[in-house]
Scaffold this motif. Structure first.
Motif, PDB file in Angstrom:
ATOM      1  N   ASP A  10      49.541  43.517  39.653  1.00 59.03           N
ATOM      2  CA  ASP A  10      48.367  43.344  38.803  1.00 59.03           C
ATOM      3  C   ASP A  10      47.941  41.887  38.693  1.00 59.03           C
ATOM      4  OD1 ASP A  10      48.319  46.044  38.356  1.00 59.03           O
ATOM      5  OD2 ASP A  10      49.441  45.941  36.471  1.00 59.03           O
ATOM      6  N   LEU A  11      48.889  40.955  38.856  1.00 56.92           N
ATOM      7  CA  LEU A  11      48.562  39.539  38.740  1.00 56.92           C
ATOM      8  C   LEU A  11      47.525  39.124  39.777  1.00 56.92           C
ATOM      9  CD1 LEU A  11      49.013  36.663  37.632  1.00 56.92           C
ATOM     10  CD2 LEU A  11      50.907  36.451  39.283  1.00 56.92           C
ATOM     11  N   TYR A  12      47.716  39.552  41.013  1.00 55.16           N
ATOM     12  CA  TYR A  12      46.802  39.154  42.084  1.00 55.16           C
ATOM     13  C   TYR A  12      45.449  39.836  41.926  1.00 55.16           C
ATOM     14  CZ  TYR A  12      51.077  37.384  44.194  1.00 55.16           C
ATOM     15  OH  TYR A  12      52.244  36.707  44.427  1.00 55.16           O
ATOM     16  N   VAL A  13      45.456  41.104  41.576  1.00 53.63           N
ATOM     17  CA  VAL A  13      44.193  41.817  41.391  1.00 53.63           C
ATOM     18  C   VAL A  13      43.402  41.212  40.241  1.00 53.63           C
ATOM     19  CG1 VAL A  13      43.146  44.047  40.865  1.00 53.63           C
ATOM     20  CG2 VAL A  13      45.160  43.943  42.340  1.00 53.63           C
ATOM     21  N   THR A  14      44.085  40.924  39.135  1.00 58.16           N
ATOM     22  CA  THR A  14      43.405  40.317  37.981  1.00 58.16           C
ATOM     23  C   THR A  14      42.863  38.946  38.320  1.00 58.16           C
ATOM     24  OG1 THR A  14      44.894  41.519  36.480  1.00 58.16           O
ATOM     25  CG2 THR A  14      43.693  39.641  35.577  1.00 58.16           C
ATOM     26  N   THR A  15      43.630  38.173  39.092  1.00 57.02           N
ATOM     27  CA  THR A  15      43.184  36.837  39.476  1.00 57.02           C
ATOM     28  C   THR A  15      41.971  36.901  40.382  1.00 57.02           C
ATOM     29  OG1 THR A  15      45.468  36.060  39.309  1.00 57.02           O
ATOM     30  CG2 THR A  15      43.911  34.652  40.473  1.00 57.02           C
ATOM     31  N   TYR A  16      41.982  37.837  41.329  1.00 56.98           N
ATOM     32  CA  TYR A  16      40.825  38.017  42.203  1.00 56.98           C
ATOM     33  C   TYR A  16      39.578  38.353  41.387  1.00 56.98           C
ATOM     34  CZ  TYR A  16      42.957  37.798  46.849  1.00 56.98           C
ATOM     35  OH  TYR A  16      43.557  37.372  48.001  1.00 56.98           O
ATOM     36  N   LEU A  17      39.705  39.316  40.502  1.00 59.47           N
ATOM     37  CA  LEU A  17      38.556  39.733  39.692  1.00 59.47           C
ATOM     38  C   LEU A  17      38.081  38.611  38.782  1.00 59.47           C
ATOM     39  CD1 LEU A  17      39.668  43.358  38.716  1.00 59.47           C
ATOM     40  CD2 LEU A  17      38.067  42.659  40.507  1.00 59.47           C
ATOM     41  N   ASN A  18      39.023  37.852  38.212  1.00 59.66           N
ATOM     42  CA  ASN A  18      38.642  36.740  37.341  1.00 59.66           C
ATOM     43  C   ASN A  18      37.927  35.644  38.131  1.00 59.66           C
ATOM     44  OD1 ASN A  18      38.749  35.545  34.644  1.00 59.66           O
ATOM     45  ND2 ASN A  18      40.099  34.022  35.568  1.00 59.66           N
ATOM     46  N   SER A  19      38.388  35.382  39.359  1.00 60.36           N
ATOM     47  CA  SER A  19      37.739  34.374  40.197  1.00 60.36           C
ATOM     48  C   SER A  19      36.321  34.791  40.551  1.00 60.36           C
ATOM     49  CB  SER A  19      38.562  34.143  41.465  1.00 60.36           C
ATOM     50  OG  SER A  19      39.854  33.670  41.163  1.00 60.36           O
TER      51      SER A  19
END
Length: 323
Positions: free
Chosen positions: A100-109
């Motif tokens: 979830d960390l990578y997916v959340t970071t992608y979406l936040n970016s």
């Protein structure tokens, strides 16, 4: 019987010309194919400085993390039987989509870069329109002011914003002195500060393409619409805005793409509280020393950015064919 000059071909043959030097022949060859040389140079540049590094990163992304130097497994390996095998590890890509960390970071970016692009458009469009409508002397001065920040170090400008947005910074002290607030407003190390930094930094990349596009517009179209009774708002939304759409797209791409992978602004102005892809890549490379996962994150980010551009170019090509 003697041969006449007509009967002897060798007598009529002119002496052969000496071949030009090698340097002259090469120069003539280059002059005859100068277009191919001019086209080859940028392609060679892209091959060496884009495609080759991309292939190296792609190779690392399908490797296995090791405690070694370099910290990843080899792409080609020899078995005990002497057979050369290719080792591919696709778990790195599966891992970044499962965590979830990578997916959340992608979406936040993507969210931050999209909002920043919209803000740059809302601010930059009136600026570009005003520059185009200005007199020639004022126009040159305004363009100079847009380009002027590029003469200063990017890092220095970010540090300047840290001083402006801090709790004891210029903005808070000014608001306290004029009596609008009693205690400092927390602005630094927030998402607001990241938006301010990105919009300030990439605003010229939005203004300049818009200005270049607006400079080519035919003002007689607006005058004709006004003579026919169209209101200023109708003229803008039916004539000016559609004609400046290529400039909007160009400026949007120039802002959105680098903003998505931005590292310095979220790190300094966000203080680590705003996680974006650039910071995540830094952590994977330097903190975790997991080069394969970091390379997979970089490849996924590149696909995320390139795919919309390819779709847009395909759509533009279809529109051009329809015309």
């Amino acid at each position: 019987m003697t041969d006449t000059p007509l009967d002897n071909p060798a007598a009529n043959a002119e002496p052969s010309l000496q071949d030009p030097p090698l340097g002259v022949r090469i120069s003539r060859k280059i002059q005859s194919s100068w277009k191919s040389v001019v086209v080859f140079l940028p392609y060679a540049w892209l091959l060496v400085f884009f495609l080759l590094p991309f292939v190296i990163v792609a190779k690392i992304s399908v490797a296995e993390a090791l405690i070694a130097s370099p910290p990843f497994s080899s792409f080609l390996e020899w078995t005990d039987e002497g057979i050369l095998t290719i080792r591919l590890v696709v778990e790195n890509f599966l891992y970044i989509f499962e965590d979830d960390l990578y997916v959340t970071t992608y979406l936040n970016s993507v969210k931050i870069s999209t909002i920043s692009t919209i803000l740059c458009l809302l601010i930059g469009y009136p600026i570009a329109y005003g520059i185009v409508r200005s007199p020639p002397t004022t126009k040159n001065l305004l363009l100079f002011m847009i380009i002027l920040p590029f003469w200063t170090s990017f890092l220095l400008r970010v540090y300047a914003w840290m001083g402006l947005l801090s709790d004891q910074g210029t903005i808070n002290n000014l608001l306290i002195d004029i009596g609008l607030i009693e205690t400092p407003i927390r602005m630094l190390y927030t998402e607001f500060a990241v938006y301010v930094g990105i919009v300030y930094t990439y605003l010229p990349f939005m203004v300049l393409p818009l200005y270049a596009n607006m400079e080519k517009l035919d003002n007689t179209l607006n005058e004709a619409a006004a003579d026919l009774g169209a209101k200023p708002t109708s003229i803008f939304f039916t004539i000016t805005l559609p004609l400046t759409f290529p400039g909007i797209v160009a400026g949007g791409l120039l802002v959105f793409i680098p903003a998505t992978g931005e590292f310095v602004i979220p790190d300094l102005l966000g203080g680590g509280n705003v996680l974006m892809i650039g910071r995540l890549l830094y952590n994977e490379f330097h903190a975790n020393h997991d080069w394969p996962v970091a390379a997979a994150v970089a490849i996924a980010l590149l696909i995320l950015l390139v795919a919309p551009m390819m779709v847009y170019q395909h759509y533009q090509a279809k529109q051009a064919e329809a015309r």
